[in-house]
Every structure is written in structure tokens, then in C-alpha cells.
Scaffold this motif. Structure first.
Motif, PDB file in Angstrom:
ATOM      1  N   ILE A   5      24.125  37.726  67.457  1.00  0.00           N
ATOM      2  CA  ILE A   5      22.833  37.542  66.775  1.00  0.00           C
ATOM      3  C   ILE A   5      22.618  36.037  66.609  1.00  0.00           C
ATOM      4  O   ILE A   5      23.503  35.325  66.122  1.00  0.00           O
ATOM      5  CB  ILE A   5      22.843  38.257  65.402  1.00  0.00           C
ATOM      6  N   ARG A   6      21.424  35.596  67.029  1.00  0.00           N
ATOM      7  CA  ARG A   6      21.147  34.150  66.944  1.00  0.00           C
ATOM      8  C   ARG A   6      20.621  33.823  65.537  1.00  0.00           C
ATOM      9  O   ARG A   6      19.554  34.305  65.137  1.00  0.00           O
ATOM     10  CB  ARG A   6      20.091  33.747  67.993  1.00  0.00           C
ATOM     11  N   VAL A   7      21.401  33.038  64.847  1.00  0.00           N
ATOM     12  CA  VAL A   7      21.031  32.671  63.471  1.00  0.00           C
ATOM     13  C   VAL A   7      20.788  31.168  63.413  1.00  0.00           C
ATOM     14  O   VAL A   7      21.643  30.375  63.817  1.00  0.00           O
ATOM     15  CB  VAL A   7      22.158  33.033  62.477  1.00  0.00           C
ATOM     16  N   CYS A   8      19.623  30.816  62.944  1.00  0.00           N
ATOM     17  CA  CYS A   8      19.276  29.400  62.859  1.00  0.00           C
ATOM     18  C   CYS A   8      19.349  28.910  61.414  1.00  0.00           C
ATOM     19  O   CYS A   8      18.848  29.578  60.488  1.00  0.00           O
ATOM     20  CB  CYS A   8      17.860  29.213  63.408  1.00  0.00           C
ATOM     21  N   GLN A  29      30.264  37.648  65.653  1.00  0.00           N
ATOM     22  CA  GLN A  29      28.998  38.380  65.788  1.00  0.00           C
ATOM     23  C   GLN A  29      27.774  37.474  65.866  1.00  0.00           C
ATOM     24  O   GLN A  29      26.697  37.939  66.210  1.00  0.00           O
ATOM     25  CB  GLN A  29      28.804  39.286  64.566  1.00  0.00           C
ATOM     26  N   TYR A  30      27.936  36.223  65.476  1.00  0.00           N
ATOM     27  CA  TYR A  30      26.748  35.388  65.318  1.00  0.00           C
ATOM     28  C   TYR A  30      26.841  34.105  66.154  1.00  0.00           C
ATOM     29  O   TYR A  30      27.898  33.495  66.278  1.00  0.00           O
ATOM     30  CB  TYR A  30      26.568  34.994  63.844  1.00  0.00           C
ATOM     31  N   GLN A  31      25.688  33.737  66.680  1.00  0.00           N
ATOM     32  CA  GLN A  31      25.590  32.430  67.323  1.00  0.00           C
ATOM     33  C   GLN A  31      24.793  31.550  66.373  1.00  0.00           C
ATOM     34  O   GLN A  31      23.631  31.823  66.080  1.00  0.00           O
ATOM     35  CB  GLN A  31      24.863  32.565  68.662  1.00  0.00           C
ATOM     36  N   ILE A  32      25.431  30.517  65.863  1.00  0.00           N
ATOM     37  CA  ILE A  32      24.779  29.682  64.842  1.00  0.00           C
ATOM     38  C   ILE A  32      24.158  28.460  65.509  1.00  0.00           C
ATOM     39  O   ILE A  32      24.824  27.727  66.246  1.00  0.00           O
ATOM     40  CB  ILE A  32      25.794  29.226  63.768  1.00  0.00           C
ATOM     41  N   ILE A  33      22.878  28.302  65.260  1.00  0.00           N
ATOM     42  CA  ILE A  33      22.178  27.129  65.785  1.00  0.00           C
ATOM     43  C   ILE A  33      21.524  26.399  64.611  1.00  0.00           C
ATOM     44  O   ILE A  33      21.379  26.962  63.528  1.00  0.00           O
ATOM     45  CB  ILE A  33      21.118  27.523  66.850  1.00  0.00           C
ATOM     46  N   SER A  47      10.939  27.970  69.901  1.00  0.00           N
ATOM     47  CA  SER A  47      11.614  27.880  71.197  1.00  0.00           C
ATOM     48  C   SER A  47      13.119  28.168  71.094  1.00  0.00           C
ATOM     49  O   SER A  47      13.774  28.471  72.078  1.00  0.00           O
ATOM     50  CB  SER A  47      11.397  26.481  71.809  1.00  0.00           C
ATOM     51  N   LEU A  48      13.663  28.091  69.877  1.00  0.00           N
ATOM     52  CA  LEU A  48      15.090  28.389  69.697  1.00  0.00           C
ATOM     53  C   LEU A  48      15.361  29.900  69.661  1.00  0.00           C
ATOM     54  O   LEU A  48      16.495  30.331  69.683  1.00  0.00           O
ATOM     55  CB  LEU A  48      15.603  27.738  68.390  1.00  0.00           C
ATOM     56  N   ARG A  49      14.311  30.697  69.571  1.00  0.00           N
ATOM     57  CA  ARG A  49      14.363  32.166  69.567  1.00  0.00           C
ATOM     58  C   ARG A  49      15.392  32.721  68.570  1.00  0.00           C
ATOM     59  O   ARG A  49      16.244  33.524  68.925  1.00  0.00           O
ATOM     60  CB  ARG A  49      14.663  32.690  70.985  1.00  0.00           C
ATOM     61  N   PRO A  50      15.308  32.287  67.330  1.00  0.00           N
ATOM     62  CA  PRO A  50      16.264  32.845  66.358  1.00  0.00           C
ATOM     63  C   PRO A  50      15.907  34.290  65.998  1.00  0.00           C
ATOM     64  O   PRO A  50      14.733  34.660  66.024  1.00  0.00           O
ATOM     65  CB  PRO A  50      16.091  31.935  65.134  1.00  0.00           C
TER      66      PRO A  50
END
Lengths: 372, 276
Positions: A5-8, A29-33, A47-50
Motif C-alpha cells: 500500500i502506497r502511503v505518503c 505491507q507499506y511503501q512509504i513515500i 502524481s505520487l498516486r498515494p
């Protein structure tokens, strides 16, 4: 391969953002941006699609109420988590009203983060508005109050299919741990001590699991510790616990004191519990009712439970007229209840089919039917 | 049937006016263990022996002393509290009973009981000690500012309990530990097993082992007798008919007063308990 899951994280404070990244970056589980633009605007955030956005609400965004509709429009399905410095129930409610799915306190730890994300992605993410607080008061002790609460909690969990919390706010001899054979890691005393640093999610850790849907916050272990349980703290604790449970059942010490009054005021329902012992219990119940009639909407909020009385519809009606509020009669099943209490079990578990179980189930159905 | 009492004169004199009266408190760590029944009967028994006795109902919200004695007080503790501090005098707020002892009644309204503070209670106890040989205090369960103040004034603490289920035993253990932390002298404490031999799954020996103290008195389970006594508003110790429970309470009083002959050490009463 796990779909992460992409988390910003959006926090204009560089060191705060970096600290969160360090703590969260290795979660499977998480991709941290991270995101920041120096202006507090949403710029190229899209554009980061969180899939989830953790946003600092103290310093980064000035007007969340304006920003949130823009975010929702630009990124439908985005889960929003407010990052704050200090827990405040009014603020939490306000953020929820604005459209945030959860709230987290800084500095963020892994467990709180995971709980907040789970809550944000859950179908029933927000139960706060749905929760009913039910307080159980008795004029004198040995009313069967604690037995009633533990058994009713189990019945309510079964009937609603949702989580039920019990808070043991007995200020002298809190018994819930003994009734349920628990050796709690923390009690109401520690929860109240830490309250300013907790959120609904982290408060749950102070509750002990009794069954898959029943959790209990045990009472003070000694009368000396109970001195730390104060009315303002209890009111705040109840507010904070609401989002985690469908029902919160509060066990109160006999008689009126500052804690029982605060709990009653914070409750949707107050049940006056007494044991039919053939002496002056009805007189005491009537006197207690006189006090509770000063509650707002008391007609809707008060109920009576008379224990050790064989259920009888006609008798219950007579008592309702006499007392002036709905009455539930709970039969005397001394042996069943004492075996249950002596073994850390619930009577409705070991005595399914008993008259006691039937009455408690009826009460649970009535409460849940009314509360829906 | 009520015994013909030699104590009908409410204006009786103290046996020993030179010393302040003793304070005997009935306290418990669980509710409904028989505090009020024991206190009422203890008071009646002391009065029967010719002592000047006052029973103060310090269960200020839901006191039952007057209910159990069938009396309707016109003055209560609240009326005492409601006076200016330096004009308070317990003598003006006492209710005389037909049983030879006096009562300082609990307030009639719950909210009246809620406002009474520990200082006022201490003031009242001190005044009662000047006027009576024995001041008996019936209290509520648990440790509060008020119960702490009462404990400080207590000469002998009666701690009735009922062995019904494990949570009650845990409460008793915590209560005893708390009294120990408060430095309440164990020698002044009397652990009473009430409703002895009632239906229970717990052995008395196990309870004594858990709480680390033996029971000093055993009071029989006589539910019917007590209910009849409450219905008739007559203490069981004053009934003519032979009653085991009444004898046990009376023996307890005798032992406290040092009037019982036989103990293992040869010493009796409070003094005897120091050497047990």
C-alpha cells in the motif's frame, strides 16, 4: 509478491518527516513515500498516486476543511490520516467530520501506524458515532452488577457482531480481573496516566482480550491506586474509547460519587442495578432514581435491572410503573454465577440455555435493537 | 417476642464518665456482608448490659440502621452537619430507640449524604465519645476520605465477610493489605466470618491461608431469622426464643468486654487478643 500500500507522508517539517520515514520504511505491507512543497499546497501530490495520505494538521496545512474536498476530488478512494501533536476528542471529532478516516499522534510508532491504517481501510472504519456507552450503577453492593456486565458484554458482542469494551471504573475493589481470571498488563490507572499521549487506536492496547470481540480495561489494582481515577479523566477516556467499540459497558462503585456521576453524564444509558433481597432495596432504588431524574432525557436514558428475581412479565410491568423506567428481571442462578466467577468464565458461556442466559440475551437484543 | 429490657430509660448514665467512650467500627471490603445486622445487634447487646451506647449510621447515602429498627428519625446526621461548626452538638440530633441505645441516623435524602465531609464526621465522633460508653459506627464498603477518618478514630474494627466467591476473597485480601499499609494495628481488628456454613464452594481454611489471617468469630447463617428480625424491626439478640446467631453475637460482645472466662492464654477480650 505482496502488493504494498502506497502511503505518503506530507509534513513540511523536514526532521519530523525524516523521523517518520525512518520508523516506517521497513514495513512489509507499506511503501512509504514523502511529500512536501513548502507552500502547503497539493502541487504534484496526485502524481505520487498515494493510497493513503498522512498529513500534518498542526503546521503543514492551514485549512484542512478546504483542502480535503480537493484531495477527495483529485484522488477518489484516498484514505486520509490526520497527524497531530496531542490527542483531543473535539479535534478528532472535527477531523472526522471534515473527512479524515483516522488520526495519529506524532511521533508515530509502528503499531499505532498499522492500527490507524487498518482502521482507515476497514469497511467499518468509523464506529465513533455509533458507540453506545452503558453505565451500571447500584445504590449498594452485591447487586450482581459485575456478573451482569461481563455476561451482557458477551451477549452484545454476539448479537451485534461487533466489538464490545468493558471499563472497570470501580474505585475501591475492582473485580473484573478476578471475575475473568485476568492478570492485566495495564489498568484504568495507566490508561488515565497516559491519556494525553494516546489515540483511540493506542488506547485499545490497554484493554485485555476476553474473547474475540470482548475486551476489558481492568480497574485499579488497589484502593490507593484508585485515587488516580478522576472524573475528568474518565470522561475523556470514554470519549477516546468510543471509536473502537460498538458498546462500552462501565462498571461503577456502589453509591454516588464523582466518578459515577461523571460516567452517568457521559453515557447513553444508565442501568440502576439492585438485588432483590427482601429488605429495603426498592426504597434505595427509588431514592437513587430521584437523583438520576436530573439527567437530560432521563426517560430515554434510565433502565433498571433487578437481579435474583424470577422473570415475570406482569411483575416487571408493575415494577416499571412503580419505579418509572423499563425494568429487566434477572433470575437467581447463584451456583452457575459463582462457578463462572470462580473459574474466570462467563455464566452465559457455561450455562447456555439457562434462564439467566435467556434473560441476558433478551436484554442484549433489546439494547441492540434500540441502538440501531 | 422482645425481651423485657432493663434499659428502657434513654437518659441512662455512662458507666465510666472519666474516660472517653470506645469506638467500635463495622467495616467491610465487600457489600452485603451483614455489617448493619451485626452493628444493630451489637448495640442492643451492649445496651442490654447497661452500657450507654450510640450507633451512628455512616452509610450516609443508603443507610439501613433506621430501616432495620423500624424508626423514622426527625433529626439526622445532615441536620447536625447543617449547623455552624462551633454550634454542632450531637446530643440534639440523636434518635432514642426502644432497645436501650441511641442512633445518630443517616440522612433521609441521598444528596444530603453526598455533601457530608470527613471533618464533620470526626467532630461528631469526638462528641459522641464524651457522651457514651460505646460509639458504634456502621459504615459503607471501601476506602474513602471518610472511611480513612473513621479508621483513625476506631478502637476496635469489626470486619465481617462472607465467603461466597473468589472475587470477594480477593477484595478481602486487598482490604487487609490496605489496612496494613495504613498501619492499622491488626491487634485491633476482628475478622468475622458471617453466614458461616452457607452454601459455598470455597473452604474456610483456604480463605484463611489466602488472606493470611484466621477468622476470630464465626456467625451462623440464619437467613430466615435475620429476615424476620428485619421485618419485625427487632434485634435478634433481644428475642426470648433461643437463637444461635444471637448467642454468637452476644459471645462476641462478652469476649470484647473481657467477660468470657476461657481462652487459650487465659487472657480475654482486647487485652487477650494482644497475646494471641
Amino acid at each position: 509478491m505482496i502488493q504494498k500500500i502506497r502511503v505518503c507522508i506530507w509534513d513540511e517539517d523536514n526532521s519530523s518527516r525524516a523521523g517518520m520515514l525512518r520508523v516506517l520504511q521497513n514495513l512489509e505491507q507499506y511503501q512509504i513515500i514523502e511529500y512536501h512543497d513548502g507552500s502547503g499546497g497539493i502541487g504534484n501530490l496526485e502524481s505520487l498516486r498515494p493510497q493513503a495520505l498522512l498529513v500534518d494538521v498542526d503546521y503543514t496545512i492551514a485549512q484542512p476543511e478546504k483542502l480535503i474536498p480537493q484531495l477527495r476530488k483529485a484522488m477518489p478512494g484516498l484514505k486520509l490520516v490526520a497527524l497531530g501533536k496531542r490527542w483531543d476528542e473535539n479535534a478528532r471529532a472535527r477531523y472526522e467530520e471534515m473527512g479524515f478516516d483516522a488520526m495519529l499522534l506524532k511521533p508515530v510508532d509502528v503499531e499505532s501506524f498499522q492500527r490507524a491504517l487498518e482502521a482507515a481501510f476497514a469497511v467499518k472504519a468509523r464506529l465513533g458515532n455509533n458507540c453506545q456507552v452503558l453505565s451500571f450503577f447500584s445504590p449498594k453492593g452485591k447487586s450482581g452488577r459485575t456478573t451482569l456486565i461481563v455476561n451482557l458484554a458477551l451477549a452484545l458482542a454476539r448479537v451485534s457482531g461487533e466489538k464490545v469494551g468493558i471499563i472497570d471504573a470501580e474505585t475501591n475493589f475492582a473485580d473484573m480481573d478476578a471475575f475473568l481470571n485476568l492478570n492485566p498488563r495495564s489498568t484504568i490507572v495507566e490508561a488515565l496516566r497516559d491519556l494525553n499521549y494516546l489515540t483511540s487506536g493506542t488506547l485499545e492496547k490497554y484493554f485485555e482480550e476476553v474473547s474475540d470481540r470482548v475486551f476489558v480495561l481492568c480497574g485499579a489494582k488497589t484502593p490507593q491506586q484508585a485515587a488516580f481515577v478522576e472524573p475528568e479523566g474518565l470522561t475523556k477516556l470514554l470519549e477516546m474509547a468510543r471509536p473502537s467499540f460498538r458498546y462500552l459497558l462501565v462498571d461503577l462503585a456502589p453509591g454516588f460519587n464523582a466518578i459515577s456521576i461523571a460516567a452517568a453524564e457521559a453515557s447513553e444509558k444508565v442501568y440502576l442495578t439492585t438485588m432483590a433481597d427482601g429488605t429495603f432495596e426498592m426504597k434505595h432504588l427509588q431514592r437513587a432514581m430521584e437523583i438520576f431524574r436530573s439527567l437530560d432525557n432521563w426517560q430515554q436514558r434510565l433502565g433498571c435491572v433487578i437481579t435474583r428475581m424470577t422473570p415475570d412479565v406482569r411483575r416487571a410491568k408493575e415494577l416499571e410503573e412503580e419505579i418509572g423506567c423499563p425494568v429487566t428481571l434477572i433470575p437467581n442462578e447463584y451456583l452457575l454465577c459463582s462457578i463462572a466467577a470462580n473459574n474466570g468464565r462467563m455464566a452465559v458461556d457455561i450455562g447456555s440455555g439457562s434462564l439467566l442466559t435467556q434473560q441476558i440475551d433478551r436484554m442484549a437484543f433489546a439494547i441492540h435493537g434500540e441502538g440501531r | 417476642m422482645v425481651k423485657c429490657m432493663n434499659n428502657q430509660n434513654p437518659k441512662r448514665k455512662r458507666k465510666n464518665e472519666a474516660v472517653k467512650g470506645s469506638v467500635f467500627t463495622f467495616f467491610s471490603t465487600a457489600s452485603a456482608v451483614g455489617k448493619t445486622v451485626l452493628a444493630v445487634n451489637y448495640a442492643a447487646d451492649l445496651a442490654e448490659r447497661g452500657y450507654k451506647v450510640c450507633l451512628a449510621d455512616l452509610d450516609l447515602q443508603f443507610g439501613d440502621v433506621c430501616n432495620y429498627l423500624g424508626i423514622t428519625p426527625t433529626q439526622t446526621f445532615f441536620n447536625y452537619y447543617d449547623q455552624e461548626e462551633d454550634r454542632r452538638d450531637t446530643a440534639a440530633f440523636i434518635t432514642e430507640t426502644q432497645f436501650g441505645f441511641d442512633v445518630l441516623a443517616a440522612p433521609l435524602e441521598v444528596d444530603e449524604g453526598f455533601v457530608i465531609d470527613a471533618e464533620t464526621i470526626l467532630q461528631a465522633i469526638n462528641q459522641l465519645r464524651d457522651d457514651y460508653d460505646y460509639v458504634l459506627l456502621d459504615t459503607t464498603t471501601g476506602f474513602t476520605n471518610i472511611s480513612m477518618a473513621i479508621l483513625e478514630q476506631t478502637d476496635v474494627l469489626y470486619l465481617p465477610c462472607v465467603v461466597d466467591f473468589i472475587p470477594s476473597i480477593k477484595d478481602l485480601k486487598i482490604g487487609l493489605e490496605t489496612l496494613h499499609k495504613l498501619q492499622f494495628d491488626y491487634q485491633r481488628m476482628r475478622l468475622i466470618l458471617n453466614r458461616n456454613k452457607a452454601e459455598t464452594q470455597i473452604s474456610i481454611k483456604d480463605v484463611e491461608a489466602i488472606v493470611g489471617r484466621p477468622f476470630q468469630y464465626f456467625i451462623s447463617n440464619d437467613y430466615q431469622g435475620i429476615m424476620q428480625s428485619i421485618r419485625e424491626a427487632k434485634p435478634v439478640v433481644l428475642t426470648e426464643a433461643k437463637n444461635k446467631l444471637a448467642d454468637e453475637i452476644s459471645d462476641m460482645v462478652s469476649e470484647e468486654l473481657g467477660e468470657k472466662e476461657e481462652t487459650s492464654s487465659g487472657l480475654t477480650g482486647w487485652l487477650g487478643s494482644l497475646f494471641r
